[in-house]
Design a protein around this motif. Structure first.
Motif, PDB file in Angstrom:
ATOM      1  N   GLU A   1       0.815  -1.217   0.000  1.00 20.89           N
ATOM      2  CA  GLU A   1       0.000   0.000   0.000  1.00 20.89           C
ATOM      3  C   GLU A   1       0.847   1.266   0.000  1.00 20.89           C
ATOM      4  OE1 GLU A   1      -4.064  -1.543   2.196  1.00 20.89           O
ATOM      5  OE2 GLU A   1      -2.531  -0.631   3.452  1.00 20.89           O
ATOM      6  N   ARG A   2       0.205   2.343  -0.433  1.00 23.97           N
ATOM      7  CA  ARG A   2       0.755   3.703  -0.356  1.00 23.97           C
ATOM      8  C   ARG A   2       2.157   3.850  -0.939  1.00 23.97           C
ATOM      9  NH1 ARG A   2      -2.296   7.285   2.566  1.00 23.97           N
ATOM     10  NH2 ARG A   2      -4.163   6.315   3.396  1.00 23.97           N
TER      11      ARG A   2
ATOM     12  N   TYR B   1      -2.952  -5.465  10.631  1.00 18.61           N
ATOM     13  CA  TYR B   1      -1.665  -5.591   9.939  1.00 18.61           C
ATOM     14  C   TYR B   1      -0.575  -5.979  10.946  1.00 18.61           C
ATOM     15  CZ  TYR B   1      -3.771  -3.393   5.809  1.00 18.61           C
ATOM     16  OH  TYR B   1      -4.541  -3.123   4.701  1.00 18.61           O
TER      17      TYR B   1
ATOM     18  N   ASP C   1       1.100   3.077   7.495  1.00 19.20           N
ATOM     19  CA  ASP C   1       0.993   4.079   6.413  1.00 19.20           C
ATOM     20  C   ASP C   1       2.298   4.866   6.265  1.00 19.20           C
ATOM     21  OD1 ASP C   1      -1.620   3.369   6.047  1.00 19.20           O
ATOM     22  OD2 ASP C   1      -2.440   5.358   6.418  1.00 19.20           O
TER      23      ASP C   1
ATOM     24  N   GLU D   1      -2.123   8.750  10.729  1.00 18.67           N
ATOM     25  CA  GLU D   1      -1.572   8.050   9.560  1.00 18.67           C
ATOM     26  C   GLU D   1      -1.887   8.856   8.310  1.00 18.67           C
ATOM     27  OE1 GLU D   1      -3.547   4.265   9.600  1.00 18.67           O
ATOM     28  OE2 GLU D   1      -5.441   5.119   8.950  1.00 18.67           O
TER      29      GLU D   1
ATOM     30  N   GLY E   1      -9.057   3.096   9.728  1.00 14.62           N
ATOM     31  CA  GLY E   1      -9.105   2.199   8.570  1.00 14.62           C
ATOM     32  C   GLY E   1      -9.611   2.908   7.326  1.00 14.62           C
ATOM     33  N   TRP E   2     -10.528   2.259   6.605  1.00 17.61           N
ATOM     34  CA  TRP E   2     -11.045   2.853   5.365  1.00 17.61           C
ATOM     35  C   TRP E   2     -12.038   3.979   5.633  1.00 17.61           C
ATOM     36  CZ3 TRP E   2      -7.821   1.348   1.950  1.00 17.61           C
ATOM     37  CH2 TRP E   2      -7.414   0.019   1.815  1.00 17.61           C
TER      38      TRP E   2
ATOM     39  N   GLN F   1      -9.237  10.833   2.918  1.00 19.26           N
ATOM     40  CA  GLN F   1      -8.101  10.604   3.823  1.00 19.26           C
ATOM     41  C   GLN F   1      -6.834  11.098   3.132  1.00 19.26           C
ATOM     42  OE1 GLN F   1      -6.904   6.523   4.387  1.00 19.26           O
ATOM     43  NE2 GLN F   1      -5.928   6.954   6.357  1.00 19.26           N
TER      44      GLN F   1
ATOM     45  N   TRP G   1     -12.015   6.347  -0.118  1.00 23.76           N
ATOM     46  CA  TRP G   1     -11.950   4.889  -0.262  1.00 23.76           C
ATOM     47  C   TRP G   1     -13.333   4.282  -0.402  1.00 23.76           C
ATOM     48  CZ3 TRP G   1      -7.228   3.388  -1.230  1.00 23.76           C
ATOM     49  CH2 TRP G   1      -6.136   4.007  -0.632  1.00 23.76           C
TER      50      TRP G   1
HETATM   51  C1  GAL Z   1      -6.133   2.784   6.504  1.00 22.07           C
HETATM   52  C2  GAL Z   1      -4.895   3.088   5.695  1.00 22.07           C
HETATM   53  C3  GAL Z   1      -5.029   2.509   4.325  1.00 22.07           C
HETATM   54  C4  GAL Z   1      -5.313   1.009   4.470  1.00 22.07           C
HETATM   55  C5  GAL Z   1      -6.549   0.811   5.337  1.00 22.07           C
HETATM   56  C6  GAL Z   1      -6.853  -0.660   5.572  1.00 22.07           C
HETATM   57  O1  GAL Z   1      -6.002   3.188   7.819  1.00 22.07           O
HETATM   58  O2  GAL Z   1      -4.682   4.468   5.626  1.00 22.07           O
HETATM   59  O3  GAL Z   1      -3.847   2.730   3.574  1.00 22.07           O
HETATM   60  O4  GAL Z   1      -4.233   0.389   5.086  1.00 22.07           O
HETATM   61  O5  GAL Z   1      -6.374   1.422   6.574  1.00 22.07           O
HETATM   62  O6  GAL Z   1      -7.852  -0.823   6.531  1.00 22.07           O
END
Ligand code: GAL
Length: 341
Positions: free
Chosen positions: A107-108, A134, A166, A212, A232-233, A267, A289
């Motif tokens: 990711e990212r 994670y 992140d 994050e 999260g999302w 975000q 997202w």
């Molecule tokens: C967010 C994060 C995303 C992804 C997501 C998964 O907090 O910024 O990049 O990891 O969680 O739940």
């Protein structure tokens, strides 16, 4: 033969011109489908941008439908104007390099260009989600000789031994490159990269705030750091703080937008500074997202109101930007309805 060639050329020029106009009208429309040069919605989620000469490169997570689920894909798009983006391909395509037991995520992605080694160095968050959380919290590095790849995976590690979820990128006005990373037990860290960018040289600051999607911009002698809460999302009220030096001290964190809007559903992923002949503009780049339909996740880009220690993300409204002059024109919100996109 010659006539035929001319005919094809004219058709092509007409198509290209028409395509660009119909794609965007040179308007950035926050939260909408954003077609690339092929007419496909841009897939560069959780992304980052660098500028080389007069070209911008946008890297991000390609979450298109129908990709091989064993692989993770990082896309690259190029643009001269930040509005019309050309798909340069998936510049990194790899299988799980760390043998996660269940799933794995990349990711990212953020790409830095190293002038000394002339390499493009990509950092990304590499992890193994177990029951939704994670676990390994590492960064991965991949390198390339060209901006449009192919990138080759080199290694993964925890920066300075710390957990890293992140990540964000920041290149200061003097060209020094920093990685911003979320370290769950402590907050988020700003760390200087080594000369070749293949490692972390030292920590510059630990900001003891659990944020994050971290991003930083230097504007008018002040550093502004932004980040989102750990939801999260789901969107939440993203926050900012300021400091005279990256080392701090950092001010208290405040909302960048009215908290009830949850950052207008987005975000943070990057703050992009565009310095033109007439002015400087800072763009907030955020992701909207859609966890159940990630390929349809949108982008919220908007010039921020910034200065004298304050940063505000205004209502997302279509706008035009001139990267040469550094001027922006905020348009009427009805443009969305008029253009029918
Ligand atoms: C967010 C994060 C995303 C992804 C997501 C998964 O907090 O910024 O990049 O990891 O969680 O739940």
């Amino acid at each position: 033969m010659k006539k035929q060639f001319l005919f094809v050329l004219l058709i092509w020029i007409g198509y290209e011109a028409g395509h660009h106009v119909s794609a965007q009208n040179n308007i950035i429309k926050p939260c909408e489908i954003w077609p690339d040069n092929r007419g496909k919605h841009i897939q560069a989620h959780g992304g980052g941008i660098i500028r080389l000469n007069k070209t911008y490169y946008w890297y991000g997570e390609d979450r298109s439908l129908g990709l091989d689920p064993d692989f993770r894909y990082v896309s690259c798009y190029s643009s001269k104007d930040l509005v019309n983006w050309k798909f340069k391909g998936d510049v990194l395509k790899i299988t799980d390099p760390v043998n996660c037991e269940e799933r794995w995520v990349l990711e990212r992605p953020k790409v830095f260009y190293n002038k000394k080694t002339r390499k493009y160095v990509m950092y990304f968050h590499l992890d193994c989600p177990v029951n939704g959380s994670y676990r390994i919290a590492k960064v991965g590095i991949a390198i390339s000789d060209k901006p449009n790849g192919d990138f080759e995976f080199i290694k993964s590690f925890r920066p300075l031994g710390h957990e890293s979820r992140d990540i964000g990128q920041f290149v200061d006005d003097d060209g020094t490159a920093y990685l911003i990373f979320e370290d769950r037990p402590y907050g988020f860290r700003i760390a200087k990269l080594t000369d070749d960018y293949l490692d972390i040289e030292k920590e510059v600051c630990l900001i003891a705030e659990h944020l994050e999607g971290g991003a930083i911009v230097h504007y008018d002698s002040l550093y502004y750091a932004i980040g989102s809460n750990l939801t999260g999302w789901d969107p939440n009220p993203n926050k900012y703080a300021t400091a005279k030096a990256l080392e701090g001290p950092w001010s208290e964190f405040k909302d960048i937008a009215p908290p009830e809007t949850n950052t207008y559903g987005s975000q943070s992923t990057l703050l992009l500074k565009i310095t033109g002949k007439k002015g400087t503009v800072v763009l907030f780049m955020g992701d909207i997202w859609k966890p159940e339909a990630q390929w349809d996740s949108r982008y919220l880009w908007m010039p921020v109101e910034i200065g004298a220690g304050k940063l505000k993300l205004p209502d997302p409204i279509p706008f035009q930007i001139n990267v040469k002059t550094g001027e922006v024109k905020i348009l009427d919100n009805n443009i969305n309805k008029e253009s029918g996109s």
